[in-house]
Structure formats: structure tokens, C-alpha cells
Motif scaffolding. Structure first.
Motif, mmCIF file in Angstrom:
data_model
loop_
_atom_site.group_PDB
_atom_site.id
_atom_site.type_symbol
_atom_site.label_atom_id
_atom_site.label_comp_id
_atom_site.label_asym_id
_atom_site.label_seq_id
_atom_site.Cartn_x
_atom_site.Cartn_y
_atom_site.Cartn_z
ATOM 1 N N MET A 510 39.366 48.811 20.014
ATOM 2 C CA MET A 510 38.049 48.924 19.388
ATOM 3 C C MET A 510 36.915 48.643 20.376
ATOM 4 N N LYS A 511 37.270 48.649 21.689
ATOM 5 C CA LYS A 511 36.295 48.629 22.785
ATOM 6 C C LYS A 511 35.483 47.336 22.841
ATOM 7 N N GLU A 512 36.148 46.209 22.609
ATOM 8 C CA GLU A 512 35.462 44.940 22.797
ATOM 9 C C GLU A 512 35.187 44.741 24.289
ATOM 10 N N PRO A 513 33.957 44.414 24.685
ATOM 11 C CA PRO A 513 33.597 44.368 26.109
ATOM 12 C C PRO A 513 34.448 43.411 26.934
ATOM 13 N N GLU A 514 34.834 42.258 26.363
ATOM 14 C CA GLU A 514 35.549 41.270 27.176
ATOM 15 C C GLU A 514 36.955 41.728 27.562
ATOM 16 N N LEU A 515 37.442 42.821 26.982
ATOM 17 C CA LEU A 515 38.784 43.297 27.294
ATOM 18 C C LEU A 515 38.767 44.578 28.118
ATOM 19 N N GLU A 516 37.617 44.927 28.675
ATOM 20 C CA GLU A 516 37.550 46.102 29.547
ATOM 21 C C GLU A 516 38.271 45.823 30.860
ATOM 22 N N GLU A 517 39.035 46.815 31.337
ATOM 23 C CA GLU A 517 39.759 46.628 32.593
ATOM 24 C C GLU A 517 38.805 46.449 33.761
ATOM 25 N N GLU A 518 37.747 47.236 33.788
ATOM 26 C CA GLU A 518 36.757 47.135 34.864
ATOM 27 C C GLU A 518 35.469 46.592 34.262
ATOM 28 N N ARG A 519 35.152 45.379 34.622
ATOM 29 C CA ARG A 519 33.981 44.732 34.029
ATOM 30 C C ARG A 519 33.348 43.780 35.027
ATOM 31 N N LEU A 520 32.026 43.769 35.061
ATOM 32 C CA LEU A 520 31.276 42.852 35.918
ATOM 33 C C LEU A 520 30.425 41.962 35.021
ATOM 34 N N ILE A 521 30.626 40.666 35.150
ATOM 35 C CA ILE A 521 29.930 39.700 34.300
ATOM 36 C C ILE A 521 29.139 38.761 35.200
ATOM 37 N N ALA A 522 27.894 38.522 34.856
ATOM 38 C CA ALA A 522 27.063 37.578 35.611
ATOM 39 C C ALA A 522 26.361 36.655 34.625
ATOM 40 N N ASP A 523 26.240 35.409 35.026
ATOM 41 C CA ASP A 523 25.648 34.416 34.126
ATOM 42 C C ASP A 523 24.994 33.330 34.953
ATOM 43 N N GLY A 524 23.865 32.839 34.484
ATOM 44 C CA GLY A 524 23.171 31.755 35.159
ATOM 45 C C GLY A 524 23.430 30.436 34.467
ATOM 46 N N ARG A 525 23.903 29.437 35.217
ATOM 47 C CA ARG A 525 24.098 28.085 34.697
ATOM 48 C C ARG A 525 23.269 27.135 35.546
ATOM 49 N N GLY A 526 22.198 26.617 34.960
ATOM 50 C CA GLY A 526 21.270 25.830 35.760
ATOM 51 C C GLY A 526 20.637 26.732 36.799
ATOM 52 N N MET A 527 20.741 26.344 38.064
ATOM 53 C CA MET A 527 20.237 27.172 39.155
ATOM 54 C C MET A 527 21.385 27.795 39.946
ATOM 55 N N VAL A 528 22.520 27.998 39.291
ATOM 56 C CA VAL A 528 23.686 28.615 39.921
ATOM 57 C C VAL A 528 23.965 29.948 39.241
ATOM 58 N N LEU A 529 24.121 30.992 40.054
ATOM 59 C CA LEU A 529 24.472 32.321 39.566
ATOM 60 C C LEU A 529 25.984 32.487 39.690
ATOM 61 N N ASN A 530 26.662 32.690 38.559
ATOM 62 C CA ASN A 530 28.110 32.878 38.541
ATOM 63 C C ASN A 530 28.421 34.346 38.270
ATOM 64 N N VAL A 531 29.345 34.885 39.046
ATOM 65 C CA VAL A 531 29.739 36.293 38.912
ATOM 66 C C VAL A 531 31.241 36.360 38.683
ATOM 67 N N THR A 532 31.651 37.136 37.693
ATOM 68 C CA THR A 532 33.063 37.356 37.399
ATOM 69 C C THR A 532 33.342 38.851 37.410
ATOM 70 N N ARG A 533 34.340 39.232 38.177
ATOM 71 C CA ARG A 533 34.724 40.650 38.276
ATOM 72 C C ARG A 533 36.123 40.819 37.704
ATOM 73 N N GLN A 534 36.226 41.630 36.667
ATOM 74 C CA GLN A 534 37.498 41.947 36.045
ATOM 75 C C GLN A 534 37.891 43.334 36.524
ATOM 76 N N THR A 535 39.061 43.459 37.163
ATOM 77 C CA THR A 535 39.412 44.740 37.765
ATOM 78 C C THR A 535 40.919 44.891 37.856
ATOM 79 N N MET A 536 41.355 46.137 37.952
ATOM 80 C CA MET A 536 42.768 46.437 38.144
ATOM 81 C C MET A 536 43.101 46.599 39.623
ATOM 82 N N SER A 537 42.096 46.535 40.492
ATOM 83 C CA SER A 537 42.332 46.699 41.920
ATOM 84 C C SER A 537 42.712 45.361 42.542
#
Length: 690
Positions: A510-537
Motif C-alpha cells: 500500500m506504498k507506505e513511505p517507510e518501507l520504500e526500498e530506495e528512500r532518503l530521510i533527513a531530520d534535524g535534532r537540535g543543531m544536528v542534521l541526521n541523514v538516513t539512506r535506505q537502499t538495496m545497493s
């Protein structure tokens, strides 16, 4: 050196009083009667009293204490605009030079606006820093404070009283008559339904005045969706539609104007959490079997799912002549479900279903078209999938990721993740999968297939495909090639993670974003930028970052577990960051949304004027001359004198000191005191004897 007189009586004050008062009365009485020698008696009594009081001359050596001056420097981000930072540095250097000429001042330099927390970076809190500087200083030693700032201070005391009685002088960077345009959100909800219009209200402000019509660009997750026309100074409302569940970034950007201070505050950002309306799932079960209720129970327990479930209990060949009005079974509304309302469903599940003329053959073509146009289909296969009445022998064949080979494997085996399945978000990190054999129960039946397409994420007996996922056109198809999942649900041999596995399969379909094979997620916590890359590579490479001011940075991404790479970056800018990796992009906001630091960046003397009025200080702009900045003179002020003038600012000087040593000289001690006393008594006796 300080001289003072002290008394150290040889007797207690009470005893001295009892002796001296009667004698003093007798001496006064003698004077009143004008008796002979009355003055000599009085002098003798006074000498005796002084001897008993033991006067001591004290010579004190004292070290004067310095008055404490707080030099508060604004280092917030708004001070980086134009040449404000250079003005600040020049003023700071000159102030330190001038203050160093006065020995009576102790200078404490405090830089504010560069604290570790995101809140303090985005709020200019000079008075909080000032309070910390004077925390260990007695009020009598506070000389005053000098602030170098653009005037945009966010913790000015409400009554103008900083908590001490000393002048606060402010030197304002920037220039008079600066222009800036900004946009401000006035009504922005935090939640909204996906694909439903959400009203938001904003206002464009400009220091040059009101009434001008300007263009405002509206973007969602970095994609432009509209260009609105707004009147400066007037509120405007726009309806936005968020496309996905979870975090969505809605950005409003107003066109810049020539000569304005900065374009950083020409954008306003709102974070909206998208909420899906309940997902609609159609579950069609074939003949009853041991695991029939496994899918039903799972989907019914999910509050976000509306389930429509039909079980084919009576296929067409089981006609027994019972009148329709006497049947207790509900007729299968095939046309309504698979023609009229098929597009209303987010997922269709066939659980051990076989073609037995319940569905007209044309309807399978409708289902295949539904998948091609963006629908989701799951086949939970059993032995019937390998038989002659398999749905693989219908027009649905074009949507299936694997065709049956006719083989039904009846043997015990452990379901295992494939190398691809260890990276795929549907099966990655599945509880129990890290061990060998996996920490879950065996299954005992599997359907053999040929011509497998898509991604095989689980394998079964003899490494045969067990779970196959494939994208078909705009839609998605999943195929579970065993009907033994109910063994996990029943706890056989310890059971297994059927809930998480089944739920992930359904949500991926049903195409929920958190289960995409290729996904780039970025989030700011305080003054820290966190990046998460979900990939099959195996290696996605570093993430590219563009800061709010246009700086280009890179964040190395390291693998936490198969298919998941993370990285972080300590930042010193508040605002919207653009992140890219490969073909994927993402946005993230670091620091508080629409921070006060950028709500108004025009330098001003108005905010600090109440403090100057309350403390006897001054607020003035830093004036640039031919030879550089022209600063007011610094004048030490004693007592309660004036502490500011046209071209000078005063700082109070304390009278406090530290006692280092004391020299004692008894005035009636030794032979001198004895001689003086004898002389007074002898004079009295001589006079009385005549």
C-alpha cells in the motif's frame, strides 16, 4: 593606609558605668558649687576613665576592589548580516583597549548567541548571559554593562530592570533605515489528512510599508505546488494538500526585493504530519483452511485498516436447489466489488483462492488493470495455486510475479531471508532472522513456481522462492508461496514474527513511505542534521547538503545494518537544508521553526531603550567615521552621579576594599599612659592640698 580609633576597655562596660556615673555626678556637683580644685578632679577622673577604656589607634592597610564591567557581545546569526560582524569586532577591540586604561575596572567578556542548544542559537538572550556574568559579584561591585548588538534581543526584562543598580549601555550595529521583507505563518496546523485540503494562513511583512502585491511560492517537500498573490501587511489563506503520510515540509517563499538585508526570512516553513484515512482492504478467501483467520485477525487488529472480507463457502457447482430466500449466506457482490468499487480499495488479497467461476473471467482482467494503474494485490498461495483451477490460468497472469510449476513441496523447512531480503525493508531485521537456523518454527508446505520476476526476499525448501515482491506498472504485487504462516501465529515450535512480517508486506503493497526500498530521510535534532539512506545497493556514497545560506557540504554515510546507511552533521545555521543522494532528494529543517532570530533582523534601538532609561544607561548606534568607528568615551563615576552624556558613557566605581593588615597603637599603654594618669592625679592632689 586608613587611621581609626578603637576602644578596648579593661573592664566590662557595665562595671565602667557603675564606677564612672557616680564619680561624674560628684565632679559635676563640685563644678556647680565652684569648689576649689573641681576642674582638676574632673580632669583626673577623665584620665582615669580613658585609661580604663584603653583607646587604641588602628592603622589599616586595605586593598581597593575593582568594579566589574560586563562586556556582552552578540554573536547570533543576525549579526552575520552585511558588515555587522566586522562592526562588532572593531567595537569590541576598541572597548577592551579603553577599559584596560582603568585599573579600577575588571572586564568580563561574554559572547552570547552561540550556545550549544538550538533554542539559545535562535533566540538572542543577552540578559541571560549578563545575569550569569554577575552571578558571583556583590551588587556594590557592579560597575555596569556594555552590550554590542543589533538590538534584536529576545529576553529584555519586562520592566526594564536587569536586577542590579548600574548602567546598561548598548552599542547598536547596522544602519538606520534598513529594509527587510519577510513572511510569517499565522495559522499552520501540525496534522492533516493525506490528499485532503488543509487551510493555512500567512502574512507578508515589509519595513518599507504595506499595500504592495507580491508573489508567494508554495512548495511541499521541495516540489512547487502553487504561486499565490498576497498583499503586504494583510493575512492570506491558501489550501495545501499533502501527498504522503508522515512528515511533510510545507514552505512559503516570498520574492525578494532589491536592497533588503537578507532573504533568509523570505521563507517560512511548517511541518505537517500526514495522516491517512483508513486504508481499505478486500480479503477474499477460498475454501476454509487452518490459516484462514490469520490474515483476517491481523487486518482487523489494525486500527488504520477498514477490512471487507468474503469467504467462498459455496462455489457454483455446489447447487442443491435450496431457495435463495432460505439461504443464510450472503451473496458475493462480484460486480460491485470488482467493477464499480474496485478502485476504492488500497489492497486486494486472495487467500488460497482458486478460479471456480465465482468471478467472471473478465473480472480478472479488471484486477490486472487495477494493479497496473496503481493498485495493490497479494496472493497467499496454497496447493490450489499449483492445480488446474489456479488463478494463474486467468487473465490475472499478466500481474503475477511467478507462475506455478505444478509442484507442491511437502517437507519441513525453515523460512530464510535471501541476501536481497536482508536489505529489503519488508524483511530487514526480522526478529529471529540473525540466527542459523532462524529463531522461529518450521513450515511444512511450499508451492513451486517458475519464471520468477521481481524481488525474492524469502526462500524456503531447497532455496525455492517463498516471498516475492514486484512492482507492476504503477502498482505492486506480492506473492506468499506457502499457506503455513498460521504455524507462527499458533506458536508452533515457538512460533515466529508473523505479525510484523504480514503487516510489513501489506504496508509495502500500500506504498507506505517507510518501507520504500530506495528512500532518503533527513531530520534535524537540535543543531544536528541526521541523514538516513535506505537502499538495496552496497554503497550509496556520501550525501550532498546545501545549507540555508547556500553552503555545499557532504555527509559520509556508514552502514548500520544491511540496506541502511546513516550519517550526521553538526550545523551552525538554522533553517531549511537540502539533501541529495543519487536520484533522491530530501528536505530537513534544523533548529526551531521560523526562529525569532530571523523573525525581525532590522537593527533597532527601541528594544533596549527601556533598560537604558531604568538603569541610567544609553542606547546609541555605532557611528563609522573616516578613521573607523567612533565610540563614546568611557568615564568612571563615583557615588550617585550621572552615568551617560552626549559623547560619553559612565561606569560606577565601587568603594569596597579588602583588609590586608592592621597596626595597633594603645594610647594609654606603657609608661606614657601611667605618667599621664599620675600627672592628672598629682595635679588634683596638689591643688587640693593648698
Amino acid at each position: 593606609m586608613t587611621w581609626s580609633l578603637s576602644f578596648e576597655p579593661l573592664l566590662s562596660w557595665t562595671t565602667l558605668g557603675l564606677l564612672a556615673i557616680p564619680m561624674a555626678l560628684l565632679a559635676v556637683l563640685a563644678l556647680w558649687r565652684r569648689q576649689r580644685g573641681a576642674l582638676f578632679r574632673l580632669a583626673a577622673l577623665a584620665a582615669l576613665a580613658l585609661a580604663l577604656l584603653n583607646p587604641v589607634l588602628l592603622d589599616e592597610l586595605r586593598q581597593p576592589l575593582k568594579s566589574v564591567v560586563a562586556l556582552v557581545v552578540d554573536r547570533s546569526q543576525s549579526q552575520d548580516i552585511r558588515d555587522r560582524s566586522a562592526q562588532t569586532d572593531a567595537a569590541l577591540a576598541e572597548l577592551k583597549t579603553r577599559l584596560a586604561r582603568f585599573d579600577q575596572f575588571e572586564v568580563r567578556e561574554i559572547e552570547a548567541g552561540q550556545a550549544a542548544s538550538a533554542e539559545e542559537r535562535t533566540d538572542t538572550k543577552l540578559f541571560g548571559a549578563l545575569d550569569s556574568a554577575f552571578r558571583d559579584v556583590p551588587p556594590s561591585r557592579i560597575a555596569g554593562a556594555i552590550m554590542v548588538t543589533d538590538g534584536q534581543v529576545h529576553d529584555v526584562p519586562a520592566n526594564g530592570n536587569p536586577g542590579f543598580e548600574a548602567p546598561v549601555h548598548s552599542l547598536i550595529t547596522g544602519e538606520d533605515g534598513e529594509r527587510d521583507r519577510r513572511i510569517r505563518l499565522e495559522n499552520a496546523p501540525r496534522f492533516g489528512l493525506v490528499d485532503k485540503p488543509i487551510p493555512m494562513t500567512y502574512r507578508v511583512l515589509d519595513t518599507a510599508g504595506q499595500g504592495e502585491a507580491v508573489n508567494v511560492r508554495v512548495s511541499i517537500n521541495g516540489n512547487p505546488v502553487a504561486t499565490e498573490r498576497a498583499i503586504v501587511g494583510q493575512p492570506a489563506t491558501v489550501e495545501v494538500t499533502i501527498p504522503t503520510a508522515g512528515r511533510n515540509i510545507v514552505e512559503f517563499a516570498v520574492e525578494g526585493v532589491q536592497g533588503e538585508l537578507t532573504t533568509t526570512n523570505n521563507r517560512a516553513v511548517a511541518l505537517l504530519d500526514g495522516i491517512r484515512e483508513n486504508l481499505r482492504v478486500l480479503l477474499v478467501s477460498g475454501e476454509p483452511h487452518a490459516g484462514e483467520r490469520t490474515w483476517r485477525n491481523l487486518l482487523k487488529s489494525d486500527a488504520s485498516v477498514d477490512l471487507v472480507h468474503f469467504t467462498i463457502l459455496r462455489p457454483p457447482e455446489k447447487q442443491d436447489g435450496t431457495p435463495i430466500n432460505e439461504l443464510s449466506l450472503i451473496a458475493f457482490p462480484t460486480r460491485e466489488l470488482f467493477v464499480d468499487k474496485i478502485n476504492d480499495f488500497d489492497l486486494i488479497i486472495f487467500d488460497r483462492y482458486q478460479h471456480r467461476d465465482v468471478l467472471p473471467i473478465l473480472y480478472y482482467d479488471y484486477i490486472a488493470e487495477y494493479v497496473e494503474n496503481g493498485g495493490a494485490l497479494l496472493i497467499a498461495a496454497g496447493p490450489e495455486y499449483a492445480g488446474g483451477q489456479s488463478i494463474a490460468n486467468t487473465p490475472l497472469m499478466s500481474a503475477l510475479p511467478a507462475l506455478p510449476s505444478g509442484e507442491v513441496v511437502e517437507e519441513g523447512f525453515y523460512p530464510r531471508l535471501t541476501d536481497l531480503g536482508q536489505r529489503h525493508p519488508v524483511t530487514r531485521g526480522l526478529e529471529g532472522s540473525a540466527q542459523e537456523p532462524p529463531r522461529w518454527s518450521r513450515w511444512f508446505r511450499q508451492i513451486g513456481v517458475d519464471s520468477t520476476q521481481g524481488e525474492v526476499v524469502m526462500k524456503g525448501a531447497g532455496d525455492r522462492p517463498l516471498l516475492v515482491l514486484e512492482r507492476k506498472g504503477e502498482g505492486r504485487v506480492g506473492m506468499f508461496l506457502s499457506d503455513q504462516g498460521w504455524l507462527w501465529a499458533r506458536g508452533y515450535e515457538g512460533g515466529g514474527p508473523h505479525v510484523s512480517l504480514y503487516r510489513r508486506i501489506a504496508h509495502w503493497l500500500m506504498k507506505e513511505p517507510e518501507l520504500e526500498e530506495e528512500r532518503l530521510i533527513a531530520d534535524g535534532r537540535g543543531m544536528v542534521l541526521n541523514v538516513t539512506r535506505q537502499t538495496m545497493s552496497d554503497d550509496p556514497g556520501p550525501a550532498s547538503v546545501i545549507s540555508p545560506t547556500g553552503k555545499r557540504l557532504q555527509i559520509p554515510l556508514t552502514s548500520n545494518q544491511p540496506g541502511l546507511f546513516t550519517g550526521s552533521l553538526e550545523t551552525d545555521e538554522v533553517g531549511l537544508y537540502q539533501i541529495a543522494n543519487g536520484d533522491l532528494t530530501a528536505l530537513a529543517h534544523v533548529g526551531p521553526l521560523n526562529a525569532p532570530e530571523f523573525a525581525d533582523v532590522v537593527s533597532t534601538t527601541e528594544r533596549l531603550q527601556p533598560v537604558a532609561d531604568e538603569t541610567g544607561g544609553s542606547v546609541r548606534r555605532l557611528e563609522s567615521g573616516v578613521t573607523g568607528l567612533s565610540l563614546p568615551n568611557i568615564v568612571p563615576v563615583s557615588g550617585n552621579g550621572e552615568t551617560n552624556g552626549r559623547d560619553w558613557m559612565g561606569l560606577r566605581v565601587t568603594d569596597d576594599s579588602v583588609l590586608q593588615s592592621v597596626s595597633r597603637t594603645p594610647l594609654f599603654g606603657g609608661f606614657f599612659g601611667l605618667a599621664l594618669l599620675l600627672m592628672a592625679i598629682g595635679a588634683m592632689w596638689y591643688r587640693e592640698g593648698r
